[in-house]
Design a protein around this motif. Structure first.
Motif, mmCIF file in Angstrom:
data_model
loop_
_atom_site.group_PDB
_atom_site.id
_atom_site.type_symbol
_atom_site.label_atom_id
_atom_site.label_comp_id
_atom_site.label_asym_id
_atom_site.label_seq_id
_atom_site.Cartn_x
_atom_site.Cartn_y
_atom_site.Cartn_z
ATOM 1 N N PHE A 120 0.846 -1.193 0.000
ATOM 2 C CA PHE A 120 0.000 0.000 0.000
ATOM 3 C C PHE A 120 0.882 1.244 0.000
ATOM 4 N N VAL A 121 0.338 2.295 -0.584
ATOM 5 C CA VAL A 121 0.944 3.596 -0.376
ATOM 6 C C VAL A 121 -0.081 4.425 0.391
ATOM 7 N N ALA A 122 0.396 5.193 1.357
ATOM 8 C CA ALA A 122 -0.492 6.104 2.072
ATOM 9 C C ALA A 122 0.166 7.467 2.141
ATOM 10 N N GLY A 123 -0.648 8.492 1.933
ATOM 11 C CA GLY A 123 -0.140 9.864 2.014
ATOM 12 C C GLY A 123 -1.047 10.671 2.916
ATOM 13 N N PHE A 124 -0.527 11.773 3.422
ATOM 14 C CA PHE A 124 -1.328 12.605 4.311
ATOM 15 C C PHE A 124 -1.101 14.082 4.011
ATOM 16 N N VAL A 125 -2.152 14.857 4.107
ATOM 17 C CA VAL A 125 -2.013 16.317 4.243
ATOM 18 C C VAL A 125 -2.983 16.807 5.315
ATOM 19 N N HIS A 126 -2.662 17.975 5.852
ATOM 20 C CA HIS A 126 -3.595 18.643 6.766
ATOM 21 C C HIS A 126 -4.507 19.483 5.871
ATOM 22 N N VAL A 127 -5.765 19.045 5.692
ATOM 23 C CA VAL A 127 -6.663 19.791 4.802
ATOM 24 C C VAL A 127 -7.067 21.113 5.468
ATOM 25 N N SER A 128 -7.451 22.064 4.627
ATOM 26 C CA SER A 128 -7.663 23.417 5.138
ATOM 27 C C SER A 128 -8.895 23.563 6.016
ATOM 28 N N ASP A 129 -9.832 22.638 5.875
ATOM 29 C CA ASP A 129 -10.990 22.643 6.771
ATOM 30 C C ASP A 129 -11.624 21.257 6.725
ATOM 31 N N ILE A 130 -12.294 20.865 7.808
ATOM 32 C CA ILE A 130 -12.939 19.554 7.812
ATOM 33 C C ILE A 130 -14.349 19.664 8.393
ATOM 34 N N GLY A 131 -14.823 20.907 8.521
ATOM 35 C CA GLY A 131 -16.232 21.095 8.887
ATOM 36 C C GLY A 131 -16.527 21.104 10.372
ATOM 37 N N GLY A 132 -15.526 21.382 11.192
ATOM 38 C CA GLY A 132 -15.753 21.456 12.639
ATOM 39 C C GLY A 132 -16.383 22.782 13.033
ATOM 40 N N ILE A 133 -16.561 22.954 14.319
ATOM 41 C CA ILE A 133 -17.236 24.156 14.823
ATOM 42 C C ILE A 133 -16.417 25.419 14.535
ATOM 43 N N ASP A 134 -15.091 25.281 14.518
ATOM 44 C CA ASP A 134 -14.220 26.411 14.192
ATOM 45 C C ASP A 134 -13.513 26.143 12.869
ATOM 46 N N PRO A 135 -13.223 27.209 12.117
ATOM 47 C CA PRO A 135 -12.590 26.986 10.814
ATOM 48 C C PRO A 135 -11.153 26.480 10.926
ATOM 49 N N GLY A 136 -10.743 25.678 9.967
ATOM 50 C CA GLY A 136 -9.333 25.312 9.839
ATOM 51 C C GLY A 136 -8.960 23.956 10.393
ATOM 52 N N GLY A 137 -9.898 23.255 11.028
ATOM 53 C CA GLY A 137 -9.575 21.915 11.519
ATOM 54 C C GLY A 137 -9.230 21.878 12.991
ATOM 55 N N PHE A 138 -8.637 22.963 13.506
ATOM 56 C CA PHE A 138 -8.400 23.079 14.953
ATOM 57 C C PHE A 138 -9.654 23.738 15.549
ATOM 58 N N CYS A 139 -10.263 23.117 16.525
ATOM 59 C CA CYS A 139 -11.526 23.638 17.051
ATOM 60 C C CYS A 139 -11.441 23.886 18.551
ATOM 61 N N PRO A 140 -10.941 25.073 18.951
ATOM 62 C CA PRO A 140 -10.819 25.357 20.384
ATOM 63 C C PRO A 140 -12.159 25.295 21.104
ATOM 64 N N ARG A 141 -13.263 25.555 20.388
ATOM 65 C CA ARG A 141 -14.556 25.606 21.068
ATOM 66 C C ARG A 141 -15.250 24.244 21.171
ATOM 67 N N ALA A 142 -14.707 23.232 20.488
ATOM 68 C CA ALA A 142 -15.361 21.927 20.508
ATOM 69 C C ALA A 142 -15.279 21.307 21.896
ATOM 70 N N ARG A 143 -16.358 20.629 22.297
ATOM 71 C CA ARG A 143 -16.376 19.949 23.588
ATOM 72 C C ARG A 143 -16.550 18.439 23.417
ATOM 73 N N SER A 144 -16.666 18.004 22.170
ATOM 74 C CA SER A 144 -16.660 16.573 21.876
ATOM 75 C C SER A 144 -16.224 16.419 20.424
ATOM 76 N N CYS A 145 -15.923 15.194 20.014
ATOM 77 C CA CYS A 145 -15.467 15.001 18.644
ATOM 78 C C CYS A 145 -16.583 15.267 17.639
ATOM 79 N N PHE A 146 -17.825 15.338 18.113
ATOM 80 C CA PHE A 146 -18.929 15.613 17.193
ATOM 81 C C PHE A 146 -18.923 17.056 16.706
ATOM 82 N N GLU A 147 -18.144 17.881 17.356
ATOM 83 C CA GLU A 147 -18.054 19.284 16.903
ATOM 84 C C GLU A 147 -16.755 19.542 16.159
ATOM 85 N N GLU A 148 -16.044 18.456 15.896
ATOM 86 C CA GLU A 148 -14.731 18.623 15.273
ATOM 87 C C GLU A 148 -14.712 18.229 13.802
#
Lengths: 712, 693
Positions: A120-148
């Protein structure tokens, strides 16, 4: 030499090529990417896995993902067994079963040869957004993974060579900036394509059996050499501890237990998981441990499952380093993943530093906080645009036993990171830099100095309306997070300040010239920046190695000349007296004596012992057992501290100091202290522990020293 | 009769090519003479007398054009004999050079394997110390708007401070100056007023491209190198003048073209590695001559193996150009190299064979030279395998000691491996070949090039014994050892043209309004023509080429696409350019990697003005008989395929055009040894190139 029927030449050729495949794929990823963090920061990874998902060759980029992607491949194998087809590509980003956090998206492709899976080959990038409560993938306001945001344990992204538009559109539908996320995923496709092409060419040239045989042999070779290396290191237990400041202070503890040819990492004592996304999952902890292990202990070996086999992890469930779903984890990569990295680097380095043969591979902490930001704004023509900072990739190198840490030397886990030029950032986002410069005195003092960090300031510029900033500082502002080695001191503290309505018109060019009536010290969270709001960030310096009073005065003079150390710090911290660019040797001698005397509470210190008195029972830079193996002694002055079975820290002179004892940009008083342990004879600083409140010293134990065995 | 004279200075030899009006080429060589290389030039010019029958003064009296390539730029950087210089930058960004974009400084220029050893990483010592860098309170923004003008008074203070601090040259690099050079021009005015003769470089002129770190580094390198180049070229011109030559002189640039000697110092950075590039240009010329549009050029001598690709007459440019890990953003033709050649030392590491990167160099040299070398090298292995012969090696100047080579090889390699010496030597040969193969693979297949479409052009002393085995592995079916192989760099000079390039960065959607695009190109063309005229060439001599950097919108990196189409461009041309970009993209990154929905955009515009110069008309000789018998020397045992075999050996000097030799065979020439494998044939063409197929 490894026993194999493949001749050694073919073996070398294939070994070479497997690594090259990952390298070429990473370049394709970089070239095709749309973000500064991937294209310039190289926040990416491409690795190869065997048909069972085990690691074949860990490749370039951010190496804490190497083992995580292995988990991802295993999940895909289990989930899609019987339905894995040639030219399929799978998408995976669930942090509870492999990924580090949801925005770290893996694409995984089986490589078929003659109707069966070769690997297998596997690659990774940090995508610019993934739809969490806060923009950009880092969600300081999230209180569970359902908001991430969106997370999957495996989706068929490409089916038999054809991109599944339903899946693609669904993902784009849940993210904020679908254009850039689409580019992120497309750039991963480019990497997968390139890696597959090269692997197929390799199978065609040498046959799948031969390639398989070589990768089997490579795993055996890496494991044998790694175990041999472990068995040559002393047996013992080394401990480290770090903190994470938010409303409550979090404590993370790690012990490395080395016995024979095995290594166990034990996080027992680490605090319980918390309400916000600083936690990390088990696999993130696992990956982060290997990032430091790979670089410190086996940089010369092929990174594959052979390195994984001798390692065991104990991470209490429900703790910060093994959070239970649905605890939020989106901040993990800048929080616990970084803490795990700092701790593992520290315990591994203490272990290496207890061996005369391996001390050269010990290092004080590198850039310890991974502090960054994510901005969302509006361009002049009304389009919504986002930008991740890349300053974090500047990093700084910890000091080694023979040389200073590298100023802005990068991060230990990022093999090929760099920041984007200011002009690059200003092209992509409506803001501009006011300055970007080295911070004098930021490196941790020591016999060898930690690398310097930098500071910078940006303001919104050329767009319309305010800029929303997701800020991810919050630790290292009060607690010193870089851990010195064998008497080295931590680097400076971090800072994140918004100078509301600042003095932009004066073209400020460093912290001292940046002003406003209402500077706000920022923690983790979200804020808005208006036209004249200056966002200032100072990163953290790397830690030092050994006692600063043991530093060659010429090196200090040179540091002053280059603007890396101030004259004041030279005198107060290093005891080096310089007048008009020239050292005053008599002054230095007197100053150093004065500082030693002060360390002993006024008592006169013993002088330096003559000759080279190093025994094979090394504990660290200044401590060892004497020839008899019965007494702990100071290498510098020969003073006998205690018996071999005693805890030497209990017999050293202990002083509790504020972090500011290491120089400017460090906290003068607060909840965190440095515990300095001095030799009762010569006052050499033997160790510096960071402690919160009443926390006591860290005790290491060495059971036995082993011999360097003949390399087979 | 008039002459064009070309001189290429290399590490060991200074090569000379003289071409008369009829296109007849004479070649000569002399040892290079550091530190004053101009002496070696004169010696090489004297040496050509044997060919032309003209003494130095006679030759120079009739010379109409003098062409020159030199390794002095890279030598000065390696030796650290550079000029102390000062730099003006935007205030707040004084540390750009030494910060080196953070971790970039630690890993750039390292192999992927070396990057893994993070702890051992080092940053190079900054080109200019921070004490010689002064920040100016000025700023231009990304739109090219001046937010804060650079004030004369502040500039004057800074420049005086630098000169008084010892700077002998001054550079300036301000943020966004490539969009608007106004503030840098203010600096130029002040510097010219204060110190009319000081060497001065501004980034908006030398390298107007995005990226303040790379631009600053380019300027830093140029101001440290400039005075060195200026002095050197002055000395050379003086020396030539003493011998009677005061005519025009052109200097090679690493972008593959020639530049007038007057303009060269201002663009000193452009001379770095221009010698090897010249060899690549020569390869392209030979390709044109014998109708080979696609060439993989390989140069294998004593210390390094170098390779480059010529595609339809074009040569690729390098990514993240640097010299000794000092970055610069001028175009340089891509030459890749590894430390693997005749002098590379063979050793065992943990029971596995390693070749290089350590080299025995010319001294002590390979064991078989008998100059004191004790560690076996690739040349020793070539000798053990039976390829080399003392009578022909380096023109018979070195007696090759087989026994010494065998002893050393046994002791350090074959005995510890438990192998027969010949078996192990053949294995080493295979490993060396596979390492070279990997490098070539990276330069071809991994860039999406199909090597089966390529011919290999091979020069340098060691190449002939390796390339005939490597090329077939890559699927290359033709290998050419050019007649000019011994002076290939100088030959490249007489094959080169005058080139002047201008680039600019501007982001526009593709397709977009053609007049706007045409206006950008017009401005660049005007600048190119202006500088060509300054080199005393007429506008109508210039051939203009246009290039576009294209990417999907919001991507960071672009792909360069040559512009073909009407002048000025119309919408249709732009659509055609867009579809060519997409085709290129798919070829490189696969069918599902392009993101058309994002749209495409233009990011960089380039114009290359070429003034073609007269090429030597290499004389064709009539093809003679097929039989090579008159050149036959002897039959000798040597290693072919997987065993020692009888091979027929020939003397190159006695071969005639039209001769054909079937492998297994060896051809000895004073400059290289050619190994012709079983199943291969070699043919001498009408230019006395040896063609293996």
């Amino acid at each position: 030499m490894t026993q194999t029927v493949v001749d050694p030449f073919t073996f070398e050729i294939i070994r070479h090529k497997l690594f090259r495949v990952t390298e070429e794929a990473a370049i394709a990823l970089e070239n095709a990417s749309g973000t500064s963090i991937t294209a310039e920061g190289h926040d990416l990874m491409v690795s190869l896995y065997r048909a069972d998902g085990s690691l074949m060759v860990g490749g370039a980029g951010f190496i804490q993902h190497i083992t995580s992607a292995s988990q991802a491949v295993k999940h895909v194998l289990a989930k899609f067994s019987g339905d894995l087809n040639e030219d399929d590509v799978y998408l995976f980003n669930d942090p509870y079963s492999g990924a580090l956090h949801a925005p770290d998206v893996y694409l995984i492709a089986p490589i078929f040869w003659d109707g069966r899976i070769g690997g297998f080959v596997a690659g990774f990038v940090h995508v610019s957004d993934i739809g969490g409560i806060d923009p950009g993938g880092f969600c300081p306001r999230a209180r569970s993974c359902f908001e991430e945001g969106f997370a999957t344990q495996g989706l068929k992204f490409v089916e038999r060579g054809k991109l599944r538009d339903d899946v693609f559109q669904t993902i784009l539908n849940v993210v904020r900036d679908p254009g850039i996320v689409a580019l992120d995923l497309k750039s991963l496709m480019a990497a997968i394509h390139v890696a597959k092409e090269r692997m197929l060419a390799l199978y065609s040239r040498y046959g799948l059996e031969t390639v398989d045989e070589v990768s089997t042999a490579l795993v055996a070779q890496s494991e044998a050499r790694f175990r041999q290396r472990l068995s040559e290191l002393p047996d013992g237990v080394w401990r480290s501890r770090t903190y994470y400041e938010q409303e409550e202070v979090l404590r993370i503890e790690l012990a490395a237990i080395k016995a024979g040819d095995t290594l166990t990492f034990d996080f027992t004592g680490t605090d319980h998981q918390v309400h916000n996304g600083v936690n990390c999952s088990y696999w993130a902890t696992w990956g982060s441990l290997f990032a430091t292990l790979f670089v410190l202990v086996v940089p010369d070996l092929v990174w594959n499952d052979g390195i994984v086999a001798p390692v065991r992890l104990i991470a209490p469930e429900g703790s910060l380093v093994n959070a239970r779903r649905p605890a939020p984890v989106s901040l993990a990569t800048i929080a616990m993943v970084q803490s795990v990295r700092n701790l593992s680097l520290s315990v591994i380095s203490k272990m290496l530093g207890a061996s005369n043969d391996y001390v050269a591979r010990a290092t004080a902490t590198w850039a310890p906080t991974n502090m960054t930001y994510h901005l969302t704004g509006t361009s002049k023509d009304g389009a919504s645009v986002t930008e991740h900072g890349t300053d974090v990739y500047a990093g700084c190198g910890g000091a080694l036993s023979t040389k200073d840490g590298l100023d802005l030397g990068g991060q230990i886990h990022a093999l090929s990171s760099r920041w984007a030029n200011a002009e690059r950032h200003e092209t992509g986002f409506p803001y501009r830099y006011l300055y970007r410069r080295l911070v004098i005195d930021s490196g941790g003092p020591g016999k060898y100095r930690g690398g310097l960090c930098h500071e910078y300031a940006v303001i919104p510029h050329g767009g319309s309306g305010p800029v929303t900033a997701v800020l991810m500082p919050g630790r290292g502002m009060e607690a010193p997070l870089s851990q010195g080695l064998f008497g080295g001191y931590p680097g400076c503290n971090t800072a994140c300040i918004v100078f509301r309505d600042g003095n932009v018109a004066d073209t400020p060019h460093d912290l001292a010239s940046t002003r406003s009536d209402c500077p706000e010290h920022m923690g983790m969270g979200i804020t808005e920046l208006d036209g004249n709001d200056i966002l200032y960030i100072r990163h953290e310096g790397a830690a030092g190695y050994g006692d600063p009073l043991d530093r060659d005065p010429d090196l200090v003079v040179n540091d002053i000349a280059l603007g890396l150390v101030s004259k004041e710090a030279a005198r107060e911290v290093y005891g080096v007296v310089v007048a008009e660019g020239v050292e005053d040797p008599a002054g230095t001698q007197a100053e150093r004596l004065r500082i030693r005397q002060q360390r002993l509470g006024g008592r006169l210190p013993e002088g330096r012992r003559e000759g080279d008195a190093r025994t094979r029972y090394r504990i660290g830079e200044y401590l060892q057992l004497d020839e008899s193996g019965l007494t702990v002694e100071c290498v510098w002055c020969g003073h006998a501290l205690c018996g071999a079975d005693d805890r030497w820290k209990d017999y050293a002179v202990e002083r509790i100091s504020p972090p500011s004892v290491g120089g400017p940009f460090r906290v003068k008083e607060g909840r965190f202290h440095l515990l300095e342990f001095f030799c009762p004879g010569c006052a050499t600083v033997l160790d510096v522990d960071v402690a919160y409140g009443d926390d006591g010293p860290l005790y290491d134990t060495i059971h036995s020293w082993n011999e360097l065995t003949e390399d087979q | 009769v008039s002459y064009v004279v070309a001189v290429d200075i290399g590490g060991t030899f200074t090569d000379c090519v003289v071409v008369d009006e009829a296109g007849t080429m004479t070649v000569a060589k002399a040892f290079s003479t550091p530190p004053d290389f101009s002496e070696g030039v004169v010696n090489a010019l004297r040496a050509q007398e044997a060919g032309t029958g003209l003494v130095l003064a006679e030759l120079l009296e009739r010379t109409t054009l003098f062409l020159h390539a030199t390794s002095i730029a890279e030598n000065a950087i390696v030796d650290g004999t550079l000029t102390p210089a000062g730099l003006l930058v935007t205030r707040g960004f004084e540390d750009a050079l030494r910060m080196m974009r953070g971790g970039y400084g630690r890993w750039s220029g390292l192999t992927e394997e070396a990057k893994k050893d993070v702890l051992q990483g080092e940053k190079p010592v900054p080109l200019i110390p921070s004490s010689m860098i002064v920040g100016i309170a000025e700023r231009t923004d990304s739109a090219g708007r001046v937010l804060a003008p650079a004030e004369d008074e502040e500039i004057e203070r800074a420049v005086r401070q630098l000169v008084e601090g010892g700077a002998e040259s001054i550079g300036v690099c301000f943020l966004w100056s490539f969009r608007n050079g106004e503030n840098e021009q203010r600096v130029r005015k002040v510097v010219r007023k204060l110190y009319p003769n000081i060497f001065f470089t501004m980034s908006s002129e030398l390298s107007p491209v995005e990226g303040e770190y790379e631009r600053t580094s380019t300027v830093a390198l140029n101001v440290r190198l400039g005075p060195v180049i200026e002095r050197y070229l002055g000395r050379l011109r003086g020396r030539l003048a003493e011998h009677g030559y005061t005519g025009p002189m052109l200097v090679m640039q690493a972008h593959g073209g020639l530049l007038s000697v007057d303009a060269a110092p201002a663009r000193s950075v452009g001379m770095i590695e221009s010698g090897p590039v010249s060899g690549l240009v020569g390869s392209a010329a030979i390709g044109e001559l014998i109708d080979l549009p696609k060439i993989l050029a390989t140069d294998m001598g004593g210390t390094t193996f170098k390779a480059g690709v010529v595609r339809d007459g074009r040569i690729d440019v390098e990514r993240e150009t640097n010299v000794l890990r000092y970055h610069y953003s001028l175009q340089k033709m891509e030459i890749v190299s590894i430390g693997l050649a005749g002098g590379s030392i063979i050793s065992l590491e943990q029971g596995l064979p390693k070749i290089g990167p350590r080299s025995a160099g010319a001294l002590p040299g390979p064991v078989c030279y008998g100059f004191g070398g004790t560690e076996p090298t690739v040349t020793d292995v070539d000798l053990l395998l039976g390829y080399l012969d003392s009578r022909f090696f380096l023109g018979g100047r070195a007696e090759l000691n087989v026994d010494a080579a065998l002893d050393a090889f046994r002791r350090t390699i074959s005995d510890p491996l438990g192998m027969e010496p010949i078996e192990a030597a053949a294995a080493v040969q295979r490993l060396a070949n596979s390492m070279i193969y990997d490098l070539l693979h990276k330069q071809t297949i991994e860039k999406g090039l199909d090597p089966t479409e390529y011919a290999m052009l091979s020069y340098g002393g060691t190449a002939g014994m390796h390339m005939t085995s490597i090329a077939p592995e890559l699927g290359i079916s033709r290998i050419i050892i050019p007649h000019s192989a011994s002076v290939h760099g100088a030959f490249g000079l007489v094959s080169a043209d005058i080139v002047h390039s201008e680039v600019t960065t501007r982001v526009l959607p593709l397709p977009s309004d053609p007049p706007e695009i045409n206006a950008i190109f017009d401005e660049l063309v005007a600048r190119v023509l202006e500088s060509v005229e300054a080199q005393n060439r007429r506008r109508d001599e210039v051939v203009i080429e246009r290039l576009l950097g294209i990417r999907y919108q919001r991507q960071v990196h672009a792909i360069t696409v040559p512009v073909s189409g009407r002048e000025p461009l119309v919408l249709e041309d732009l659509r055609e350019i867009a579809s060519r970009f997409e085709a290129l993209y798919t070829e490189r990154y696969g069918p599902e990697a392009g993101y058309r929905e994002a749209g495409m955009e233009l990011v960089s515009f380039g114009v290359r003005g070429v003034v073609p110069l007269e090429r030597p008309h290499l004389r064709k000789e009539a093809l003679g008989p097929v039989s090579p018998e008159s050149a036959y020397v002897e039959t000798k045992r040597a290693y072919f395929g997987d065993s020692m075999t009888d091979a027929r050996c020939y003397d190159f000097e006695r071969l005639r055009p039209g001769n054909r030799i079937e492998g297994p065979a060896i051809v000895w020439s004073p400059i290289t040894t050619l190994v012709v494998n079983p199943g291969q044939q070699v043919r001498c063409d009408e230019y006395m190139n040896m063609i293996v197929f």
